[in-house]
Design a protein around this motif. Structure first.
Motif, mmCIF file in Angstrom:
data_model
loop_
_atom_site.group_PDB
_atom_site.id
_atom_site.type_symbol
_atom_site.label_atom_id
_atom_site.label_comp_id
_atom_site.label_asym_id
_atom_site.label_seq_id
_atom_site.Cartn_x
_atom_site.Cartn_y
_atom_site.Cartn_z
ATOM 1 N N PHE A 56 37.231 31.526 17.133
ATOM 2 C CA PHE A 56 36.760 31.638 18.512
ATOM 3 C C PHE A 56 36.793 30.276 19.201
ATOM 4 O O PHE A 56 36.967 30.172 20.412
ATOM 5 C CB PHE A 56 35.337 32.220 18.496
ATOM 6 N N THR A 57 36.631 29.207 18.396
ATOM 7 C CA THR A 57 36.608 27.867 18.992
ATOM 8 C C THR A 57 37.928 27.126 18.786
ATOM 9 O O THR A 57 38.019 25.927 19.015
ATOM 10 C CB THR A 57 35.464 27.027 18.379
ATOM 11 N N SER A 58 38.944 27.889 18.336
ATOM 12 C CA SER A 58 40.221 27.207 18.067
ATOM 13 C C SER A 58 40.926 26.870 19.368
ATOM 14 O O SER A 58 40.561 27.357 20.429
ATOM 15 C CB SER A 58 41.133 28.107 17.220
ATOM 16 N N SER A 59 41.974 26.054 19.263
ATOM 17 C CA SER A 59 42.662 25.626 20.486
ATOM 18 C C SER A 59 43.809 26.575 20.833
ATOM 19 O O SER A 59 44.501 26.384 21.821
ATOM 20 C CB SER A 59 43.201 24.209 20.298
ATOM 21 N N LEU A 60 44.000 27.629 20.003
ATOM 22 C CA LEU A 60 45.085 28.569 20.283
ATOM 23 C C LEU A 60 44.536 29.733 21.118
ATOM 24 O O LEU A 60 43.775 30.564 20.613
ATOM 25 C CB LEU A 60 45.688 29.101 18.971
ATOM 26 N N ALA A 61 44.919 29.769 22.375
ATOM 27 C CA ALA A 61 44.315 30.731 23.312
ATOM 28 C C ALA A 61 44.424 32.182 22.831
ATOM 29 O O ALA A 61 43.491 32.961 22.976
ATOM 30 C CB ALA A 61 44.964 30.583 24.684
ATOM 31 N N GLU A 62 45.560 32.539 22.228
ATOM 32 C CA GLU A 62 45.738 33.936 21.796
ATOM 33 C C GLU A 62 44.753 34.305 20.696
ATOM 34 O O GLU A 62 44.154 35.373 20.704
ATOM 35 C CB GLU A 62 47.170 34.152 21.296
ATOM 36 N N LEU A 63 44.610 33.392 19.714
ATOM 37 C CA LEU A 63 43.669 33.645 18.614
ATOM 38 C C LEU A 63 42.234 33.669 19.139
ATOM 39 O O LEU A 63 41.405 34.481 18.728
ATOM 40 C CB LEU A 63 43.786 32.555 17.537
ATOM 41 N N GLN A 64 41.966 32.758 20.048
ATOM 42 C CA GLN A 64 40.618 32.657 20.609
ATOM 43 C C GLN A 64 40.218 33.973 21.296
ATOM 44 O O GLN A 64 39.114 34.477 21.109
ATOM 45 C CB GLN A 64 40.624 31.508 21.630
#
Length: 427
Positions: A56-64
């Protein structure tokens, strides 16, 4: 096992991480799976919530976004402990409300709203984390989906049991009230969904907070009055879909504000009475629940208010009021209460009431099985006989004596019934 498999797929950072997250989200739509995901020993060892928070806090918008959807599914759980397992995520949810996409912001808002409903621990954590200032900044968004989400979170917070002491004062100290009032009053032109949410928010504040100085100072009474006038002028030719959902909380807000002693006289506008009867006629068939809301407001307007009582008579609204006497149990009691408010004003008003065929309409009400309605009917007769003694003879001619005699043995009514019978038997 399947959930943990998906979790490991997500943790391993394999190519199809996003697909694993999508499958996990679908699996989390099931209540039992939600609990396994949070509480099973293996989930605990594997750090399921920690993993989800990381994504949720990753920098990859799709994964987030996909992780946000998983958290949103979890937040639907009706088990408070599932909401509490999500405590580590709350500060990120708040931070991301100034998010990079509308869908992401909306997901964060509804996730917060769902978590707030289930758990006091979550609410207690969110207040010091600054949820009220964050919502105060979100309510200034131009996007309807964001506004509706803010309304949802706020209405959940304001219904919490600790709201009167801990939440409402913070809300009233912020810029939220002025924006809520603005959005409610522009609901007809713009965001109807948001207007409905914020109208309920205002209602929760007004009915749970002793002293409505802030809202009164913002001009809530004239603003809501002019909104009702606008609503009535749109009925019935082009009433937008779902209009009754906005009318209900607006009527309640105005009604409760006018019940406040400091507001006495603020509702002295004959147009408001006409608007109320237009709204009544429009919604009587499809949405009968609105009849009692309108009558509550009418009661608060006419109680101890000579202006409104006279206006109701001079605008010739009495026949429409009498039609509501047989509308529903609650409507009967409230319509009788409004008639009592008018009768209390003295002989002139009572004579005006008796010009309508009022007495024959009261007879069937005395036969109702509802002691509250009968009691209110007896109160009205008492006022009519007091101010217009000739009404007693008229009532006897209509068979009023027999109607009263049947209540001589009803414990909570017998004294009043007897007093009226004594009046009728006087020469």
């Amino acid at each position: 096992g399947q959930v943990l498999e998906l979790l490991r797929g997500v943790q391993r950072g394999s190519e199809d991480r996003k697909r694993s997250l999508g499958r996990l989200r679908r699996a989390l739509q099931n209540e039992e799976t939600q609990q396994k995901f949070v509480f099973s020993a293996q989930a605990w060892l594997d750090g399921s919530i920690r993993t989800l928070t990381g994504l949720f806090t990753s920098s990859l918008a799709e994964l987030q976004l996909e992780a946000a959807r998983c958290l949103h599914e979890l937040s639907h759980s009706s088990v408070p402990a599932v909401a509490e397992a999500c405590l580590p995520v709350t500060s990120y949810l708040l931070t991301y409300l100034s998010g990079h996409s509308l869908e992401f912001t909306e997901l964060c808002l509804y996730t917060l709203g769902n978590l707030v409903v289930e758990s006091e621990a979550v609410r207690k954590q969110l207040l010091p984390q600054g949820i009220i200032p964050v919502l105060a900044s979100c309510i200034q968004s131009p996007h309807e989906v964001v506004l509706e989400g803010v309304g949802y979170v706020l209405s959940q917070l304001l219904q919490a049991k600790e709201a009167p002491m801990e939440i409402i004062p913070l809300v009233l100290d912020s810029v939220l009230p002025q924006h809520m009032l603005r959005l409610v009053c522009s609901g007809l032109k713009a965001a109807m969904g948001a207007a409905v949410e914020f109208a309920w928010c205002l209602h929760y504040i007004i009915c749970r907070h002793k002293d409505n100085v802030v809202l009164l100072a913002l001009g809530a009474v004239p603003a809501l009055t002019s909104l009702l006038l606008q609503l009535a002028s749109q009925i019935p030719q082009d009433a937008p879909e779902g209009l009754e959902l906005l009318v209900c909380p607006v009527l309640r807000c105005l009604s409760n504000l006018l019940a406040d002693t400091d507001c006495r006289g603020q509702g002295q506008d004959g147009r408001l009475l006409i608007a109320l009867f237009l709204i009544l006629q429009c919604f009587l068939q499809q949405h009968p629940f609105l009849v009692q809301e309108c009558l509550w407001l009418l009661n608060n307007l006419t109680a101890d208010d000579p202006f409104c009582c006279s206006a109701l008579l001079s605008l010739d609204l009495l026949p429409a009021l009498l039609q509501l006497l047989t509308c529903s149990q609650m409507a009967t009691v409230l319509a009788l209460t409004v008639l009592c408010n008018i009768a209390e004003q003295g002989p002139c008003q009572c004579q005006r009431l008796l010009q309508e065929p009022l007495l024959p309409q009261l007879l069937p009400l005395l036969a109702l099985p509802d002691p509250e309605a009968v009691g209110q009917c007896l109160e009205l007769l008492h006022l009519l006989f007091l101010h217009c003694p000739e009404a007693a003879a008229d009532f006897t001619r209509h068979g009023g004596q027999q109607a009263l005699e049947q209540h001589q043995s009803t414990p909570e009514l017998q004294e009043r019934a007897q007093a009226l019978l004594d009046v009728l038997r006087q020469p």
